[in-house]
Motif scaffolding. Structure first.
Motif, PDB file in Angstrom:
ATOM      1  N   GLU A   1       1.002  -1.151   0.030  1.00  0.00           N
ATOM      2  CA  GLU A   1      -0.079  -0.068   0.195  1.00  0.00           C
ATOM      3  C   GLU A   1       0.932   1.204   0.109  1.00  0.00           C
ATOM      4  O   GLU A   1       1.860   1.429   0.902  1.00  0.00           O
ATOM      5  CB  GLU A   1      -0.904   0.071   1.389  1.00  0.00           C
ATOM      6  CG  GLU A   1      -1.822   1.264   1.041  1.00  0.00           C
ATOM      7  CD  GLU A   1      -2.750   1.147   2.544  1.00  0.00           C
ATOM      8  OE1 GLU A   1      -3.534   2.081   2.555  1.00  0.00           O
ATOM      9  OE2 GLU A   1      -2.428   0.332   3.270  1.00  0.00           O
ATOM     10  N   MET A   2       0.700   2.269  -1.063  1.00  0.00           N
ATOM     11  CA  MET A   2       1.547   3.366  -0.926  1.00  0.00           C
ATOM     12  C   MET A   2       0.785   4.580  -0.048  1.00  0.00           C
ATOM     13  O   MET A   2      -0.003   5.013  -0.196  1.00  0.00           O
ATOM     14  CB  MET A   2       1.561   3.813  -2.532  1.00  0.00           C
ATOM     15  CG  MET A   2       2.321   5.068  -2.720  1.00  0.00           C
ATOM     16  SD  MET A   2       4.058   4.914  -2.430  1.00  0.00           S
ATOM     17  CE  MET A   2       4.737   4.485  -4.179  1.00  0.00           C
ATOM     18  N   LEU A   3       1.755   4.813   0.906  1.00  0.00           N
ATOM     19  CA  LEU A   3       1.737   5.967   1.845  1.00  0.00           C
ATOM     20  C   LEU A   3       2.483   7.115   1.745  1.00  0.00           C
ATOM     21  O   LEU A   3       3.520   6.887   0.857  1.00  0.00           O
ATOM     22  CB  LEU A   3       1.612   5.356   3.001  1.00  0.00           C
ATOM     23  CG  LEU A   3       0.675   3.967   3.539  1.00  0.00           C
ATOM     24  CD1 LEU A   3       1.184   3.586   5.076  1.00  0.00           C
ATOM     25  CD2 LEU A   3      -0.816   4.294   3.576  1.00  0.00           C
ATOM     26  N   GLY A   4       2.222   8.036   2.317  1.00  0.00           N
ATOM     27  CA  GLY A   4       3.183   9.282   2.276  1.00  0.00           C
ATOM     28  C   GLY A   4       4.511   8.935   3.033  1.00  0.00           C
ATOM     29  O   GLY A   4       5.540   9.281   2.599  1.00  0.00           O
ATOM     30  N   SER A   5       4.656   7.844   3.808  1.00  0.00           N
ATOM     31  CA  SER A   5       5.966   7.470   4.420  1.00  0.00           C
ATOM     32  C   SER A   5       6.506   6.264   3.742  1.00  0.00           C
ATOM     33  O   SER A   5       7.272   5.397   4.289  1.00  0.00           O
ATOM     34  CB  SER A   5       5.476   7.190   6.096  1.00  0.00           C
ATOM     35  OG  SER A   5       4.427   6.017   6.115  1.00  0.00           O
ATOM     36  N   GLY A   6       6.122   5.899   2.485  1.00  0.00           N
ATOM     37  CA  GLY A   6       6.688   4.782   1.884  1.00  0.00           C
ATOM     38  C   GLY A   6       5.630   3.597   1.497  1.00  0.00           C
ATOM     39  O   GLY A   6       4.357   3.929   1.546  1.00  0.00           O
ATOM     40  N   LEU A   7       6.174   2.545   1.119  1.00  0.00           N
ATOM     41  CA  LEU A   7       5.139   1.433   0.829  1.00  0.00           C
ATOM     42  C   LEU A   7       4.892   0.685   2.310  1.00  0.00           C
ATOM     43  O   LEU A   7       6.000   0.216   2.762  1.00  0.00           O
ATOM     44  CB  LEU A   7       5.769   0.569  -0.269  1.00  0.00           C
ATOM     45  CG  LEU A   7       5.847   1.116  -1.627  1.00  0.00           C
ATOM     46  CD1 LEU A   7       7.003   0.501  -2.465  1.00  0.00           C
ATOM     47  CD2 LEU A   7       4.532   1.186  -2.313  1.00  0.00           C
ATOM     48  N   ARG A   8       3.748   0.250   2.251  1.00  0.00           N
ATOM     49  CA  ARG A   8       3.493  -0.647   3.678  1.00  0.00           C
ATOM     50  C   ARG A   8       3.140  -2.087   3.048  1.00  0.00           C
ATOM     51  O   ARG A   8       2.343  -2.227   2.134  1.00  0.00           O
ATOM     52  CB  ARG A   8       2.220  -0.040   4.336  1.00  0.00           C
ATOM     53  CG  ARG A   8       1.838  -0.898   5.588  1.00  0.00           C
ATOM     54  CD  ARG A   8       0.738  -0.468   6.250  1.00  0.00           C
ATOM     55  NE  ARG A   8      -0.639  -0.683   5.607  1.00  0.00           N
ATOM     56  CZ  ARG A   8      -1.518  -1.842   5.606  1.00  0.00           C
ATOM     57  NH1 ARG A   8      -0.951  -2.872   6.246  1.00  0.00           N
ATOM     58  NH2 ARG A   8      -2.541  -1.910   5.004  1.00  0.00           N
TER      59      ARG A   8
END
Length: 453
Positions: A265-272
């Motif tokens: 999952e692409m988040l503001g803090s990178g990929l989860r």
């Protein structure tokens, strides 16, 4: 120092030419002639131990070779480990391709920042300050990651000898060039030669190398096809930039299965990392709607629950439309023909639209039964029960055929709280005393009568 000699070869039939021309005279193909190196300069970019000592490797009997299992290097990313087959193999060359902006650099920078090994991240596309800005967003500090902005392989190998890294990441192979070929970076000759130098380095130093590769508008990795043959593993990073989910697939893997799948999952803090993909592949809704059915599928060793959505409506135009997303269009036409001929449902004059939610593509024939249920549900405008799921292949005579590893599918459905699973009556089920009801069906008519009376 000898001069570099090059010639031109047809990439289709191998005919040699003294100069470039548009069409090959032998096979009549256009734009297949490319410059290739015949004789390189005497010195080499990477000097192996055998080259330095002057000793050539000797052949060994196969029963004399040490067969101990190679210890893999943990990437600290469970999804990447799964797709690679358990982690990085020392001395391996891995190629990662994907659309521009999909997150290839983010994924490998994130991995390099978290690796417990000394890592050299070589970038030919971004400056060190740009990489530092992205790194601070992902992981504040890392003492094991070195950043180098360089495109010449000779300089890269000098830095490798100085730093002595345990993992090398190249972003990207299309930006590298070597002094031994006089052509621009990204050309066929440069890609092949720089990759060959990296392979020689990886195999002789036993250090794993990960390459990022650009792709063409057709979705293939840019450069000669031989690039994919040369490397050990080819990974594809997929997804829609308008959605937050990304899928990592293995197209080639010399050290593991190519059937595994990783989801991020692409988040503001990178990929989860998404450890339970069924959560994102099934819609969460309060009211029951017609045209949806849940299928159990397998990607490698991982069972997934996916939602199939269908819309059946009267054709406005003369020719009915058949549109699919994430499912084989020819297989949909086959299933519609079976429903018309064997089960008596009149769908020939109706538009049929089919969608697999979550943006993934599924080839597993076990989702056929869920496709049938979704189409009939939309046609009858009666919702499928909320606790129902399906695992069965549909044959041309309308029979429900058994699927592989049905026990694993049943366990996944039970774990996610489903009440009933429809499977073929010809499946051999070893599970006993399950909390989920197993509905055994033989034909499409059996499924329709249970679901819609």
């Amino acid at each position: 120092m000898s001069k570099v000699k090059t010639s031109f070869f047809c990439q289709n039939c191998g005919t040699q030419y003294a100069k470039w021309q548009g069409q090959c005279n032998a096979c009549k193909e256009w734009n297949t002639i490319a410059e290739e190196i015949i004789q390189k300069q005497d010195k080499v970019a990477w000097k192996s131990e055998s080259a330095q000592t002057g000793k050539a490797p000797r052949p060994l009997k196969i029963n004399e070779i040490d067969s101990a299992q190679e210890v893999r290097m943990d990437t600290t990313d469970s999804e990447l480990n799964r797709v690679l087959g358990g982690g990085l193999v020392p001395g391996s060359l891995t190629l990662l391709g994907g659309e521009p902006g999909i997150g290839k650099s983010t994924l490998l920078l994130q991995v390099s920042l978290k690796l417990p090994y000394k890592t050299l991240y070589v970038s030919g596309e971004e400056s060190q300050k740009q990489i530092k800005m992205r790194a601070e967003r992902i992981t504040p500090n890392s003492e094991n990651c070195y950043i180098l902005t360089e495109t010449k392989t000779q300089n890269i190998f000098k830095q490798i000898e100085t730093i002595q890294p345990e993992v090398v990441i190249i972003d990207s192979i299309q930006t590298l060039h070597t002094d031994y070929i006089e052509s621009t970076a990204g050309s066929i000759s440069q890609i092949r030669e720089t990759t060959a130098e990296l392979i020689k380095f990886a195999k002789e130093s036993n250090i794993p190398v990960i390459l990022i590769g650009h792709i063409t508008k057709d979705g293939n990795i840019a450069g000669p096809k031989i690039l994919e043959h040369m490397v050990d593993t080819v990974l594809q990073f997929e997804g829609d930039r308008n959605h937050v989910y990304r899928i990592l697939r293995s197209l080639k893997n010399r050290f593991g299965s190519t059937a595994e799948l990783g989801i991020y999952e692409m988040l503001g803090s990178g990929l989860r990392e998404v450890n339970n993909p069924s959560e994102i592949l099934i819609s969460h809704k309060d009211e029951e709607l017609s045209g949806t059915a849940i299928a159990t599928t397998l990607e490698g060793m991982r069972p997934l629950m996916i939602e199939i959505q269908s819309l059946v409506s009267t054709a406005v135009y003369g020719t009915p439309q058949r549109s699919t997303t994430g499912y084989n269009a020819k297989r949909l036409n086959m299933i519609l023909a079976v429903l018309e001929k064997r089960a008596g449902f009149r769908l020939g004059a109706k538009d049929v639209f089919l969608n697999v939610t979550g943006g993934i593509s599924v080839d597993d024939p076990a989702i056929d039964l869920a496709v049938v249920a979704a189409i009939l549900s939309s046609n009858e405008d009666i919702p499928v029960g909320k606790g129902f799921c399906f695992a069965g292949e549909v044959g041309l005579s309308g029979e429900i055929r058994p699927v592989n590893r049905v026990d694993q599918r049943i366990q996944e459905a039970e774990k996610l709280g489903f009440d009933t699973i429809f499977v073929s009556k010809y499946n051999k089920i070893a599970l006993k005393n399950t909390g989920i009801k197993i509905e055994l069906v033989a034909k499409i008519e059996d499924v329709a009568s249970i679901l819609f009376g």
